[in-house]
Write a protein that holds these residues in place. Sequence first.
Motif, PDB file in Angstrom:
ATOM      1  N   GLY A   1      31.806  13.964 -25.370  1.00 36.73           N
ATOM      2  CA  GLY A   1      32.933  13.204 -24.850  1.00 36.73           C
ATOM      3  C   GLY A   1      34.264  13.609 -25.448  1.00 36.73           C
ATOM      4  N   GLY A   2      35.336  13.131 -24.815  1.00 40.88           N
ATOM      5  CA  GLY A   2      36.663  13.315 -25.363  1.00 40.88           C
ATOM      6  C   GLY A   2      37.396  14.562 -24.936  1.00 40.88           C
ATOM      7  N   ARG A   3      36.716  15.501 -24.296  1.00 39.46           N
ATOM      8  CA  ARG A   3      37.383  16.731 -23.897  1.00 39.46           C
ATOM      9  C   ARG A   3      36.779  17.259 -22.597  1.00 39.46           C
ATOM     10  NH1 ARG A   3      36.723  19.591 -28.329  1.00 39.46           N
ATOM     11  NH2 ARG A   3      35.314  21.233 -27.630  1.00 39.46           N
ATOM     12  N   GLY A   4      37.654  17.654 -21.671  1.00 40.78           N
ATOM     13  CA  GLY A   4      37.200  18.171 -20.383  1.00 40.78           C
ATOM     14  C   GLY A   4      37.928  17.466 -19.249  1.00 40.78           C
ATOM     15  N   GLY A   5      37.359  17.542 -18.060  1.00 40.22           N
ATOM     16  CA  GLY A   5      37.999  16.885 -16.938  1.00 40.22           C
ATOM     17  C   GLY A   5      37.459  17.322 -15.599  1.00 40.22           C
ATOM     18  N   VAL A   6      38.036  16.738 -14.565  1.00 44.68           N
ATOM     19  CA  VAL A   6      37.570  16.923 -13.194  1.00 44.68           C
ATOM     20  C   VAL A   6      37.794  18.352 -12.707  1.00 44.68           C
ATOM     21  CG1 VAL A   6      37.991  16.219 -10.805  1.00 44.68           C
ATOM     22  CG2 VAL A   6      37.856  14.494 -12.614  1.00 44.68           C
TER      23      VAL A   6
ATOM     24  N   ALA B   1      29.074  15.182  -9.475  1.00 50.62           N
ATOM     25  CA  ALA B   1      29.543  15.776 -10.729  1.00 50.62           C
ATOM     26  C   ALA B   1      30.891  15.210 -11.151  1.00 50.62           C
ATOM     27  CB  ALA B   1      29.623  17.296 -10.578  1.00 50.62           C
ATOM     28  N   VAL B   2      31.771  14.954 -10.200  1.00 45.29           N
ATOM     29  CA  VAL B   2      33.065  14.355 -10.526  1.00 45.29           C
ATOM     30  C   VAL B   2      32.856  12.977 -11.160  1.00 45.29           C
ATOM     31  CG1 VAL B   2      35.112  13.305  -9.487  1.00 45.29           C
ATOM     32  CG2 VAL B   2      34.465  15.629  -8.875  1.00 45.29           C
ATOM     33  N   GLY B   3      31.940  12.202 -10.579  1.00 45.54           N
ATOM     34  CA  GLY B   3      31.633  10.903 -11.175  1.00 45.54           C
ATOM     35  C   GLY B   3      30.993  11.035 -12.542  1.00 45.54           C
ATOM     36  N   GLN B   4      30.093  12.016 -12.672  1.00 39.47           N
ATOM     37  CA  GLN B   4      29.436  12.238 -13.959  1.00 39.47           C
ATOM     38  C   GLN B   4      30.454  12.618 -15.029  1.00 39.47           C
ATOM     39  OE1 GLN B   4      26.367  11.491 -15.682  1.00 39.47           O
ATOM     40  NE2 GLN B   4      25.337  12.637 -14.040  1.00 39.47           N
ATOM     41  N   SER B   5      31.525  13.308 -14.624  1.00 33.85           N
ATOM     42  CA  SER B   5      32.576  13.672 -15.579  1.00 33.85           C
ATOM     43  C   SER B   5      33.173  12.438 -16.234  1.00 33.85           C
ATOM     44  CB  SER B   5      33.685  14.471 -14.880  1.00 33.85           C
ATOM     45  OG  SER B   5      33.215  15.687 -14.387  1.00 33.85           O
ATOM     46  N   ALA B   6      33.336  11.382 -15.446  1.00 38.88           N
ATOM     47  CA  ALA B   6      33.967  10.174 -15.968  1.00 38.88           C
ATOM     48  C   ALA B   6      33.156   9.572 -17.109  1.00 38.88           C
ATOM     49  CB  ALA B   6      34.156   9.156 -14.845  1.00 38.88           C
TER      50      ALA B   6
ATOM     51  N   ALA C   1      37.823  16.251  -1.940  1.00 34.40           N
ATOM     52  CA  ALA C   1      39.167  16.430  -2.502  1.00 34.40           C
ATOM     53  C   ALA C   1      39.815  15.081  -2.808  1.00 34.40           C
ATOM     54  CB  ALA C   1      40.031  17.225  -1.522  1.00 34.40           C
ATOM     55  N   ALA C   2      39.658  14.110  -1.901  1.00 32.43           N
ATOM     56  CA  ALA C   2      40.258  12.796  -2.117  1.00 32.43           C
ATOM     57  C   ALA C   2      39.662  12.109  -3.340  1.00 32.43           C
ATOM     58  CB  ALA C   2      40.061  11.927  -0.874  1.00 32.43           C
ATOM     59  N   VAL C   3      38.331  12.167  -3.465  1.00 28.95           N
ATOM     60  CA  VAL C   3      37.672  11.543  -4.613  1.00 28.95           C
ATOM     61  C   VAL C   3      38.064  12.257  -5.907  1.00 28.95           C
ATOM     62  CG1 VAL C   3      35.434  11.102  -5.693  1.00 28.95           C
ATOM     63  CG2 VAL C   3      35.751  10.681  -3.249  1.00 28.95           C
ATOM     64  N   ALA C   4      38.110  13.593  -5.868  1.00 26.90           N
ATOM     65  CA  ALA C   4      38.464  14.357  -7.065  1.00 26.90           C
ATOM     66  C   ALA C   4      39.898  14.072  -7.501  1.00 26.90           C
ATOM     67  CB  ALA C   4      38.272  15.851  -6.809  1.00 26.90           C
ATOM     68  N   VAL C   5      40.809  14.007  -6.553  1.00 27.16           N
ATOM     69  CA  VAL C   5      42.208  13.716  -6.888  1.00 27.16           C
ATOM     70  C   VAL C   5      42.325  12.313  -7.471  1.00 27.16           C
ATOM     71  CG1 VAL C   5      44.498  13.294  -5.906  1.00 27.16           C
ATOM     72  CG2 VAL C   5      43.216  15.342  -5.247  1.00 27.16           C
ATOM     73  N   ALA C   6      41.605  11.357  -6.882  1.00 28.95           N
ATOM     74  CA  ALA C   6      41.643   9.984  -7.394  1.00 28.95           C
ATOM     75  C   ALA C   6      41.135   9.920  -8.828  1.00 28.95           C
ATOM     76  CB  ALA C   6      40.809   9.068  -6.496  1.00 28.95           C
ATOM     77  N   LEU C   7      40.015  10.610  -9.109  1.00 28.37           N
ATOM     78  CA  LEU C   7      39.482  10.605 -10.473  1.00 28.37           C
ATOM     79  C   LEU C   7      40.398  11.355 -11.422  1.00 28.37           C
ATOM     80  CD1 LEU C   7      36.846   9.511 -11.837  1.00 28.37           C
ATOM     81  CD2 LEU C   7      36.961   9.276  -9.349  1.00 28.37           C
ATOM     82  N   TRP C   8      41.020  12.431 -10.941  1.00 31.60           N
ATOM     83  CA  TRP C   8      41.954  13.171 -11.794  1.00 31.60           C
ATOM     84  C   TRP C   8      43.129  12.289 -12.166  1.00 31.60           C
ATOM     85  CZ3 TRP C   8      47.072  14.658 -11.680  1.00 31.60           C
ATOM     86  CH2 TRP C   8      47.453  15.633 -12.606  1.00 31.60           C
ATOM     87  N   LEU C   9      43.670  11.569 -11.198  1.00 28.45           N
ATOM     88  CA  LEU C   9      44.801  10.681 -11.477  1.00 28.45           C
ATOM     89  C   LEU C   9      44.405   9.569 -12.445  1.00 28.45           C
ATOM     90  CD1 LEU C   9      46.378  10.347  -7.899  1.00 28.45           C
ATOM     91  CD2 LEU C   9      47.326  11.571  -9.866  1.00 28.45           C
TER      92      LEU C   9
END
Length: 332
Positions: free
Chosen positions: A276-281, A70-75, A184-192
């Motif tokens: 698109g354009g709104r939302g996040g990890v 899901a974190v990847g799908q967010s991107a 957590a590591a993957v989520a933080v990386a995608l958030w950054l």
Amino acid sequence: MTGTALAPAPVTSPPRKASRLTDPVVGVWLAALAVTLLGWLVVTLDGGTFLTQANLTSILQNSVALGLVAVGQSAVILTGSLDLSVAYLIGLGTLVAAETMQSGSVVTAVLAVLALSAAVGLANGLVVTGLKVNAFIATLGTAFILRGWIEHHYTGPAGKVPASFQRLGYDRIGPLPVSLFLLAAVAVALWLITRRTRLGHHMYATGGDEHAARLSGVRTRRTVIAAHVLCSLCVGAAALFLAARLGAGSPWAGTEARYDLESIAAVVLGGTVLAGGRGGVTGTLGGVLVLAVLDSVFNQLSVDPFFKNVVRGVVIIAAVALYARRGARRSA
């Protein structure tokens, strides 16, 4: 010199942040808390136990694979795209990981899975941007290609994961699963990446208005391709985790759990707009937790699968409808 003086460009202030209670991210985490408390009440009334360390650990463990996908799908959804190939990529990734570990090393297997994932993500991005194929159709086509490869070469589980790597799927640090730190590591990386880098800003701009972003100098094609590669890398991490859990490669590890649709459900439940354009990890992780808690409650109550899917569908529709109403009020 005569003439009309040019008026200075108006200075626009950034839009005011929504209040905490109307923020979708806060809303989905409050919903996760409410679902947890309601689940505890219902299970307790039914004679069971819910808020135990073992059950909470199980919920967190069951959140990892879906959370990674899901974190990847967010991107990709942030850019206005989509990826329906994730379920079959997970299955193929577990097979590649297990077979490579059986005949080679763990490091080689990890690199092979990540390389495969990046290649699939790159292919998806190129088809979407280069051939101008709708992301739904493009990634669905990729899913069929991966499915055909799997069905032609595999009839069941294959390969073997060494016990040392299986610790990723089963070990704990206190009450916390080790795999939770991977998520957590993957989520933080995608958030950054999405919040603190130029690529992330371009992802939001592309999803918000691709034409305007292109006119502003954003290389939208590269942005969408990069988002697809990031998504597939997250799926590769999920495949490695599931290989550790299963001890072997499973052709249908992704499709049996319906990670394609489940990941999209978690993303939209977390407040990310499909356009698109709104939302996040951060919101996506809240959506994953809501789905994981619901599954735990349903399993303890031995709820009929039909009713389980009905409730999940109602929750998702209600959440998206609520976000839409709030968005309409803010724009009005």
